[in-house]
Design a protein around this motif. Structure first.
Motif, PDB file in Angstrom:
ATOM      1  N   LEU A   9       1.108  14.168  -0.169  1.00 54.70           N
ATOM      2  CA  LEU A   9       2.490  14.254  -0.060  1.00 54.70           C
ATOM      3  C   LEU A   9       2.665  15.465  -0.935  1.00 54.70           C
ATOM      4  N   SER A  10       1.967  15.795  -1.823  1.00 53.11           N
ATOM      5  CA  SER A  10       2.181  17.172  -2.827  1.00 53.11           C
ATOM      6  C   SER A  10       2.234  18.282  -1.944  1.00 53.11           C
TER       7      SER A  10
ATOM      8  N   LYS B 191      -5.701   9.328  -4.435  1.00 50.97           N
ATOM      9  CA  LYS B 191      -6.004  10.958  -4.367  1.00 50.97           C
ATOM     10  C   LYS B 191      -5.557  11.298  -3.012  1.00 50.97           C
ATOM     11  N   MET B 192      -5.854  10.755  -1.861  1.00 53.33           N
ATOM     12  CA  MET B 192      -5.591  11.116  -0.453  1.00 53.33           C
ATOM     13  C   MET B 192      -4.123  11.423  -0.324  1.00 53.33           C
TER      14      MET B 192
ATOM     15  N   ASP C 216      -1.803   1.861  -6.368  1.00 56.67           N
ATOM     16  CA  ASP C 216      -2.858   1.397  -5.380  1.00 56.67           C
ATOM     17  C   ASP C 216      -4.126   1.335  -6.399  1.00 56.67           C
ATOM     18  N   ASP C 217      -4.871   0.233  -6.220  1.00 58.50           N
ATOM     19  CA  ASP C 217      -6.287   0.055  -6.833  1.00 58.50           C
ATOM     20  C   ASP C 217      -7.519   1.045  -6.582  1.00 58.50           C
ATOM     21  N   ASP C 218      -7.244   1.380  -5.169  1.00 55.53           N
ATOM     22  CA  ASP C 218      -8.196   2.166  -4.762  1.00 55.53           C
ATOM     23  C   ASP C 218      -8.271   3.479  -5.128  1.00 55.53           C
TER      24      ASP C 218
END
Length: 73
Positions: free
Chosen positions: A21-22, A15-16, A8-10
């Motif tokens: 997922l982490s 980060k979200m 994703d370029d955003d």
């Protein structure tokens, strides 16, 4: 462990998704665009790719076409 690649370029979206997922136990890698995705996959295996459609340079759809052509059997 399942490996997920987020494309994703955003930065905020990357980060979200990575954080969420982490926390659920996934091994997450993020890249900024289609070219970076293709470069990453040359040397790394992944279980799932979360691919944004609208990105500058190489769109998500074009990246997907290249992935299918390169990695489909």
């Amino acid at each position: 462990m399942h490996k997920i690649l987020i494309v994703d370029d955003d930065e905020l979206t990357r980060k979200m998704l990575e954080k969420r997922l982490s926390k659920r136990g996934f091994d997450v890698t993020t890249v900024n665009g289609g070219k970076e995705c293709l470069d990453y996959l040359e040397n790394h295996e992944t279980s799932l790719i979360l691919l944004d459609i609208m990105m500058p340079s190489i769109s998500g759809l074009e990246t997907l076409r290249i992935l299918r052509k390169t990695y489909s059997k």
